[in-house]
Design a protein around this motif. Sequence first.
Motif, short mmCIF file in Angstrom:
data_model
loop_
_atom_site.label_atom_id
_atom_site.label_comp_id
_atom_site.label_asym_id
_atom_site.label_seq_id
_atom_site.Cartn_x
_atom_site.Cartn_y
_atom_site.Cartn_z
N VAL A 64 0.84 -1.19 0.00
CA VAL A 64 0.00 0.00 0.00
C VAL A 64 0.87 1.25 0.00
O VAL A 64 2.04 1.22 0.40
CB VAL A 64 -0.93 0.03 1.23
CG1 VAL A 64 -1.82 -1.20 1.28
CG2 VAL A 64 -0.13 0.15 2.53
N THR A 65 0.29 2.31 -0.48
CA THR A 65 0.83 3.66 -0.27
C THR A 65 -0.21 4.43 0.52
O THR A 65 -1.40 4.15 0.42
CB THR A 65 1.12 4.37 -1.61
OG1 THR A 65 -0.08 4.37 -2.40
CG2 THR A 65 2.21 3.66 -2.37
N ARG A 66 0.27 5.37 1.34
CA ARG A 66 -0.64 6.06 2.25
C ARG A 66 -0.45 7.56 2.13
O ARG A 66 0.62 8.05 1.77
CB ARG A 66 -0.38 5.59 3.68
CG ARG A 66 1.05 5.83 4.14
CD ARG A 66 1.34 5.21 5.48
NE ARG A 66 1.63 3.78 5.38
CZ ARG A 66 1.87 3.00 6.41
NH1 ARG A 66 1.87 3.49 7.63
NH2 ARG A 66 2.12 1.72 6.25
N MET A 67 -1.52 8.28 2.44
CA MET A 67 -1.49 9.74 2.39
C MET A 67 -2.40 10.26 3.50
O MET A 67 -3.58 9.93 3.56
CB MET A 67 -1.97 10.25 1.03
CG MET A 67 -1.90 11.77 0.89
SD MET A 67 -2.43 12.29 -0.77
CE MET A 67 -1.15 11.52 -1.78
N GLU A 68 -1.81 11.08 4.39
CA GLU A 68 -2.56 11.60 5.52
C GLU A 68 -3.16 12.95 5.18
O GLU A 68 -2.51 13.81 4.59
CB GLU A 68 -1.66 11.73 6.75
CG GLU A 68 -2.42 12.06 8.02
CD GLU A 68 -1.57 11.93 9.27
OE1 GLU A 68 -2.10 12.16 10.38
OE2 GLU A 68 -0.38 11.61 9.14
N ALA A 69 -4.43 13.11 5.54
CA ALA A 69 -5.14 14.37 5.29
C ALA A 69 -5.05 15.28 6.51
O ALA A 69 -4.64 14.87 7.60
CB ALA A 69 -6.60 14.07 4.93
N SER A 87 -5.57 8.00 3.88
CA SER A 87 -6.07 7.34 2.67
C SER A 87 -5.06 6.29 2.23
O SER A 87 -3.84 6.50 2.32
CB SER A 87 -6.29 8.37 1.56
OG SER A 87 -7.33 9.26 1.91
N VAL A 88 -5.56 5.16 1.77
CA VAL A 88 -4.72 4.02 1.42
C VAL A 88 -4.97 3.66 -0.04
O VAL A 88 -6.12 3.53 -0.48
CB VAL A 88 -5.03 2.81 2.32
CG1 VAL A 88 -4.13 1.63 1.96
CG2 VAL A 88 -4.85 3.17 3.79
N PHE A 89 -3.87 3.48 -0.80
CA PHE A 89 -3.97 3.18 -2.23
C PHE A 89 -3.17 1.92 -2.53
O PHE A 89 -2.13 1.65 -1.92
CB PHE A 89 -3.42 4.35 -3.06
CG PHE A 89 -4.12 5.66 -2.79
CD1 PHE A 89 -5.26 6.02 -3.48
CD2 PHE A 89 -3.63 6.53 -1.82
CE1 PHE A 89 -5.90 7.22 -3.22
CE2 PHE A 89 -4.26 7.73 -1.55
CZ PHE A 89 -5.40 8.08 -2.25
N ILE A 90 -3.65 1.16 -3.50
CA ILE A 90 -2.98 -0.07 -3.93
C ILE A 90 -2.91 -0.08 -5.45
O ILE A 90 -3.60 0.70 -6.13
CB ILE A 90 -3.73 -1.33 -3.44
CG1 ILE A 90 -5.14 -1.39 -4.04
CG2 ILE A 90 -3.78 -1.36 -1.92
CD1 ILE A 90 -5.89 -2.67 -3.69
N GLY A 91 -2.08 -0.97 -5.98
CA GLY A 91 -2.04 -1.18 -7.43
C GLY A 91 -1.75 0.05 -8.23
O GLY A 91 -2.40 0.30 -9.25
N GLY A 92 -0.78 0.86 -7.79
CA GLY A 92 -0.38 2.02 -8.56
C GLY A 92 -1.36 3.17 -8.52
O GLY A 92 -1.44 3.94 -9.48
N GLY A 93 -2.13 3.30 -7.43
CA GLY A 93 -2.99 4.46 -7.28
C GLY A 93 -4.46 4.17 -7.15
O GLY A 93 -5.26 5.10 -7.06
N GLN A 94 -4.85 2.89 -7.14
CA GLN A 94 -6.26 2.56 -6.95
C GLN A 94 -6.60 2.70 -5.47
O GLN A 94 -5.92 2.16 -4.61
CB GLN A 94 -6.53 1.12 -7.41
CG GLN A 94 -6.19 0.85 -8.86
CD GLN A 94 -7.05 1.64 -9.83
OE1 GLN A 94 -8.21 1.92 -9.54
NE2 GLN A 94 -6.49 2.02 -10.97
N SER A 152 1.58 -7.36 -11.60
CA SER A 152 2.82 -6.63 -11.86
C SER A 152 2.79 -5.23 -11.27
O SER A 152 3.83 -4.63 -11.05
CB SER A 152 3.08 -6.55 -13.37
OG SER A 152 2.03 -5.84 -14.02
N GLY A 153 1.58 -4.70 -11.02
CA GLY A 153 1.48 -3.36 -10.45
C GLY A 153 1.15 -3.34 -8.97
O GLY A 153 1.07 -2.26 -8.38
N LEU A 154 0.97 -4.52 -8.37
CA LEU A 154 0.60 -4.57 -6.96
C LEU A 154 1.79 -4.46 -6.02
O LEU A 154 1.64 -4.15 -4.85
CB LEU A 154 -0.16 -5.87 -6.66
CG LEU A 154 -1.57 -5.94 -7.23
CD1 LEU A 154 -2.18 -7.31 -6.96
CD2 LEU A 154 -2.46 -4.85 -6.66
N GLY A 155 2.99 -4.74 -6.52
CA GLY A 155 4.19 -4.53 -5.73
C GLY A 155 4.54 -5.69 -4.83
O GLY A 155 5.56 -6.35 -5.01
N GLY A 156 3.75 -5.95 -3.82
CA GLY A 156 4.06 -7.00 -2.86
C GLY A 156 2.82 -7.46 -2.13
O GLY A 156 1.69 -7.06 -2.46
#
Length: 653
Positions: free
Chosen positions: A215-220, A226-233, A272-276
């Motif tokens: 996941v990638t995360r972004m705090e508001a 907010s949590v994103f997977i698969g290159g921004g989903q 291939s875009g999910l990372g891990g």
Amino acid sequence: MSASPLMSLGMKAMAASYAGLQTTGHNIANANTDGFSRQQVSLTTPEGQFTGAGFFGRGVLVQSITRSHDAFLTREAATARSVAAMDGARLSQLQRLEEVFQLGENGLGAATGELMDAFTDLANRPDDLSSRQVVLARARDLADRFSEAGAALDRVQDGVSAALRVSVAQINGLGQNIADINRRIADLKGLGQPANDLLDERDRLLSRLSEQVQVTRMEASDGTMSVFIGGGQRLVLGTQAAELKLFQDGSDPSRMAVALAEGSTRRYLDESGLGGGALTGLLRFQNTDLVEARARVGQLAASVGGAVNAQQQRGLNLQPPAGSVPSSPLFAIGEPRVLNNLANQRDGSGAYIGSVGISITDGTQLQASEYTLDETSAGSGSWVLTRLSDGRQVPVADGDEVDGMRISFGSPGPQDGDRFRLQPVSRAANGFAALLDDPLDIAAAAPLVATPSPANTGTARVASFTMTGPVLDAGATASIAFTSDGGDYTWELRDAGGGLLGLGSGTWSPGAAIPPAGDEINGFSLRLSGVPRNGDAITVMPTPPGAVAANNGNATALLALRDASITGGRTPTDAWADTLADVGVRVQSAQTSSTISQAVAQQTETQRADKAGVNLDEEAARLIQYQQSYQAAAKVLQVAQSLFQQLLDVAGN
């Protein structure tokens, strides 16, 4: 003079010390709690009170309770854990797959070798029913091994599908929990103080989520994450969580695909875009390792079964009257498949409009791979075949032959935008079965026999005689006449009535076949020992009915398949050895990757814990420090109370 400022100082000092004691106790209580971040009291000194004699201090204030948290180390630990989970999930599935590829006597290679060895006895004693029974028994053993291997691969796929369902359910549950905690954190944001324990709980959930998918995360600004997977989903956006679902793979319904579902909209996620994460490892195993393993087993099944069937049907069996009943295939082989992509064009009833078919033309050229058939460009009407094992692309049209298979377009053919998955060998093992039960059905005899002329003066003898193709005319006779000593020859083929069917010539050299590759004399290949002389001749004629039982010509040809390059340019034994090596290398590579990624995950977690974890020795020291501070503050308060009492006593007098 009043004692109240001193009393205020004592009370504030006691409150600060008590806050330190409470926070330290909380740290000690959670020393073994996974993901807990050490908390500490943040103290501040209020502005002093001005007097003519200077500024007098007003004590201490508890500003906040903060946690020892490093966002960078937390993200690194979660990412490393995600990679480790991916490698671990793939390794566990590869270890299950390795069980299908047995070594020694239990393997497909041994069963194939035993069948070929059974042809040795058949060639030595073609009229012996017990030798024929052994061939049938070995054929059934081989069929059972292939069928079980295909079923075992299906069970591995079922296990992957079940693991994917568990992983998706965990991801959805964790995503919803993160959204709920986001809501609670946002509600508490207005109080002006961090909700440390909730923040730790969210980090723990994110860490567990990272084990399933990177996941990638972004705090508001409101504190939500907010949590994103698969290159921004988006999986979690503020207080709303999306849902992952499993669907049939668009190219192969037996496999699973993962998509983010929003109403009727599906956004499929490519591994291939999910990372891990475990989800990625499972998808990678399903779409790569398992596909290639199935193709390798299928290639062996299709090539061995196809070669044995072809040679069996070229020979004569003993069903009465001997030599007159057409020989039947020894094996049934799983049919090649062409799968429509779910997005292909359909008619009003939901049936696919375009159709494509494939048929096996040369089992020795089959590759251990699946293929895709796509338009070269949108609306072009021209098509390209891509071999997925190595990415090789070949333009194709209706009727073209590629890698031992013929591609045929139906009526109507493929439509604009259609996409097809071709599986020439993927299901060959699943449909593999022995067809013959009667030993008389084994075609050990060749339909033709080669006989040197009694008048020959050279030393040439028939070293081997093999049926390499269908007999053009069952009653035809071929005459091979040498026109020089050990050199040129002519041959002619005449039907049963004496009519000429073909005429040719060639040049012979020791060890060479007659005719050379590319020529045809009624479907046979002849090799000589010794040297012919000018005028020598060899006659190839139909096997007499009375000689069928003792003839071993086709049994010898069946035995020759053992050392023939019939499986992708290799012998069956070498092809199986390559398959075992490939699976072994994959398992070893996965073990190495898993070991390394686990070590990295442990190292990054140690670095995070060093920053955020609880050190009981330090906390014990702080506990004594705050205890002494509390006692001192209590003493200040006691003195203030004593002074205040003395003032009251003076005032009362």
